[in-house]
Write an enzyme that holds these catalytic residues in place. Structure first.
Site, mmCIF file in Angstrom:
data_model
loop_
_atom_site.group_PDB
_atom_site.id
_atom_site.type_symbol
_atom_site.label_atom_id
_atom_site.label_comp_id
_atom_site.label_asym_id
_atom_site.label_seq_id
_atom_site.Cartn_x
_atom_site.Cartn_y
_atom_site.Cartn_z
ATOM 1 N N ASP A 1 29.468 37.047 26.167
ATOM 2 C CA ASP A 1 29.126 36.465 25.299
ATOM 3 C C ASP A 1 28.308 35.087 26.339
ATOM 4 O OD1 ASP A 1 27.683 34.830 23.264
ATOM 5 O OD2 ASP A 1 29.239 34.114 22.611
ATOM 6 N N ARG B 1 32.397 15.514 24.489
ATOM 7 C CA ARG B 1 32.486 14.995 25.424
ATOM 8 C C ARG B 1 31.168 13.927 25.400
ATOM 9 N NH1 ARG B 1 32.204 19.923 26.949
ATOM 10 N NH2 ARG B 1 29.888 19.447 27.682
ATOM 11 N N THR C 1 24.452 31.123 21.418
ATOM 12 C CA THR C 1 23.885 30.470 20.500
ATOM 13 C C THR C 1 22.530 29.872 20.357
ATOM 14 O OG1 THR C 1 25.863 29.579 19.503
ATOM 15 C CG2 THR C 1 24.252 28.421 18.580
ATOM 16 N N GLN D 1 39.277 27.393 17.926
ATOM 17 C CA GLN D 1 38.402 27.791 19.445
ATOM 18 C C GLN D 1 38.380 25.763 20.489
ATOM 19 O OE1 GLN D 1 34.342 27.975 18.560
ATOM 20 N NE2 GLN D 1 33.695 27.597 21.338
ATOM 21 N N TYR E 1 40.622 26.167 22.745
ATOM 22 C CA TYR E 1 40.082 26.613 24.579
ATOM 23 C C TYR E 1 40.065 26.289 26.156
ATOM 24 C CZ TYR E 1 36.562 23.135 25.002
ATOM 25 O OH TYR E 1 35.619 21.033 25.690
ATOM 26 N N TYR F 1 25.946 31.182 27.192
ATOM 27 C CA TYR F 1 24.976 29.802 26.170
ATOM 28 C C TYR F 1 24.661 28.989 26.670
ATOM 29 C CZ TYR F 1 28.177 25.093 25.387
ATOM 30 O OH TYR F 1 28.188 23.951 25.301
ATOM 31 N N ASP G 1 27.454 35.797 16.499
ATOM 32 C CA ASP G 1 28.885 35.218 16.767
ATOM 33 C C ASP G 1 29.781 34.584 16.353
ATOM 34 O OD1 ASP G 1 31.428 35.038 18.771
ATOM 35 O OD2 ASP G 1 29.758 33.098 20.022
ATOM 36 N N THR H 1 32.355 40.094 15.769
ATOM 37 C CA THR H 1 30.897 39.858 16.275
ATOM 38 C C THR H 1 30.175 40.552 15.743
ATOM 39 O OG1 THR H 1 32.030 39.090 18.020
ATOM 40 C CG2 THR H 1 29.652 39.290 17.759
ATOM 41 N N ARG I 1 36.027 26.904 14.559
ATOM 42 C CA ARG I 1 36.062 25.746 15.964
ATOM 43 C C ARG I 1 37.318 25.363 16.019
ATOM 44 N NH1 ARG I 1 31.197 27.069 17.610
ATOM 45 N NH2 ARG I 1 30.076 27.655 16.575
ATOM 46 N N LYS J 1 36.685 33.447 18.953
ATOM 47 C CA LYS J 1 35.704 33.993 18.218
ATOM 48 C C LYS J 1 36.396 35.537 18.273
ATOM 49 C CE LYS J 1 32.607 30.891 20.352
ATOM 50 N NZ LYS J 1 31.548 30.777 20.177
HETATM 51 MN MN MN Z 1 28.544 32.746 21.085
#
Ligand code: MN
Length: 404
Positions: A118, A134, A337, A232, A236, A120, A225, A249, A229, A245
């Site tokens: 996957d 951030r 996404t 995650q 992560y 990004y 997907d 899927t 959150r 994740k």
């Molecule tokens: Mn994804």
């Protein structure tokens, strides 16, 4: 003067505005009460039983893999055969008995998924998440415009549209919590994505350049997907997504052949840093004008534009193999996404609700930040076809079930 594209005539009585016209011809795997899983081609509101129509057992295996492995010459030949069958009335008597109403079939996972990656690759999505997570740093990480960021996912939990989404449990710890707790995810989300299916593998140790994209990739399917959150964000750092994740899927049951998407090709957005040569796609850009729609319990909540994606699937494939990693038939890689610049073009609830701070108000007056048990999310898409029609990609849908 411009001439409008001519539409090939067909002896089939296709519904008006069908997304499954002659320009599309997507492949899937279906069964009926009387026949086991086999390959079908969607045309109008019916499916052509390819095993019966061709007499080729490769279409009776229950996945597209063996056919995809035959390579682009076979893909092209079958597509030409299908077009001939559906346009020349001389074939009607032989083909029509093998058409099954789509309302009578059960769709299955179309491919045996080998590896799942996957990416990004939406700048808008990456910037939105960067701003939320951030706030004191640059929205994009320093590497983002130099390479398509991705991670290796879990192939075994890729399932066909309609599979129940059991709310995952796991560890979560908000920054304000003293210690992690265990329990059902409270921030269950979607990621609306487009997936690319590898038909022809490659040799270990040999990179697949941008220009060989069409020799390896068979087609395109919609992907959701699903993402927890809260799990995650706690897990992560520093190795990336894991249990947040991997619980599920979902993919749409129809794989639209790359050959159907020539009219949808567009130039991707301008790149504002120089790319290393292996990512240079300037002489054959593979941006795609795929317009996605996301519905929550039937209500349209977002329309992400795939044409805005910064990295193309050809660049993703080149990057994924530049270290010599080999491809296998059935590899699936997803775009990441898909989010556009508009607030109504965001491909996840974490963006639509801005981290949960700005709940969406739905038509029934209820609000959502993340998904509730019982919610149904459906992603659809269309793209321009070679004959001027809009092609459909089917749908990828799932209903949230309570944690077990
Ligand atoms: Mn994804």
């Amino acid at each position: 003067m411009t001439s409008s594209p001519t539409r090939a005539q067909t002896w089939l009585d296709l519904p008006a505005d069908t997304g499954f016209g002659l320009a599309n011809l997507p492949y899937g795997v279906y069964s009926t009460p009387g026949t086991g899983p086999r390959t079908g081609v969607a045309i109008g509101d019916r499916v052509l039983d390819l095993a019966a129509a061709t007499g080729d057992d490769v279409h009776a295996t229950g996945t597209l893999n063996a056919f995809m492995a035959r390579g682009p010459r076979s893909w092209t030949a079958l597509r030409a055969q299908l077009t001939d069958w559906f346009t020349d009335p001389v074939h009607r008597g032989a083909i029509e008995p093998h058409l099954v109403p789509r309302g009578q079939v059960t769709m299955h996972l179309p491919i045996e998924v080998a590896d799942y990656v996957d990416f990004y690759s939406s700048q808008h999505h990456a910037e939105n998440l960067g701003r939320m997570f951030r706030p004191d740093s640059a929205a994009l990480t320093p590497n983002w415009k130099h390479l398509p960021i991705g991670y290796h996912g879990r192939a075994g939990t890729v399932q066909v549209s309609g599979t129940s989404v059991v709310r995952p449990c796991g560890q979560r710890k908000a920054p304000t919590d003293d210690a992690p707790t265990f329990g059902p995810s409270q921030r269950l989300d979607i990621e609306a994505e487009v997936g690319f299916v590898v038909g022809v593998g490659s040799d270990l140790g040999t990179a697949v350049p941008v220009g060989r994209f069409t020799e390896h990739v068979f087609g395109v399917c919609l992907v959701n997907d699903w993402s927890a959150r809260d799990l995650q964000s706690w897990e992560y750092v520093p190795l990336g997504p894991f249990l947040g994740k991997s619980f599920l899927t979902s993919v749409a049951p129809w794989v639209v052949p790359l050959a159907a998407l020539e009219a949808a090709r567009v130039t991707p957005p301008p790149r504002d840093v120089a790319l290393l040569p292996y990512l240079d796609d300037s002489d054959q850009p593979w941006g795609l004008d795929i317009r996605m729609e996301i519905r929550l319990n039937g209500e349209l909540i977002s329309c992400p534009p795939f044409a805005d994606m910064y990295w193309t699937p050809a660049q993703q494939l080149a990057h994924m193999t530049v270290n010599g990693a080999s491809l296998r038939t059935g590899d699936l890689y997803a775009s990441g996404t898909v989010s556009g610049p508009g607030e109504d073009q965001r491909g996840s609830f974490i963006e639509l609700s801005w981290g949960g701070k700005e709940p969406l108000t739905l038509a029934d007056g209820t609000t959502r930040t993340f998904l509730d048990d019982g919610d149904v999310v459906t992603i659809t898409a269309t793209a321009p076809g070679a004959d001027g029609t809009r092609m459909a990609f089917g749908e990828v849908t799932g209903r949230i079930e309570p944690a077990r």
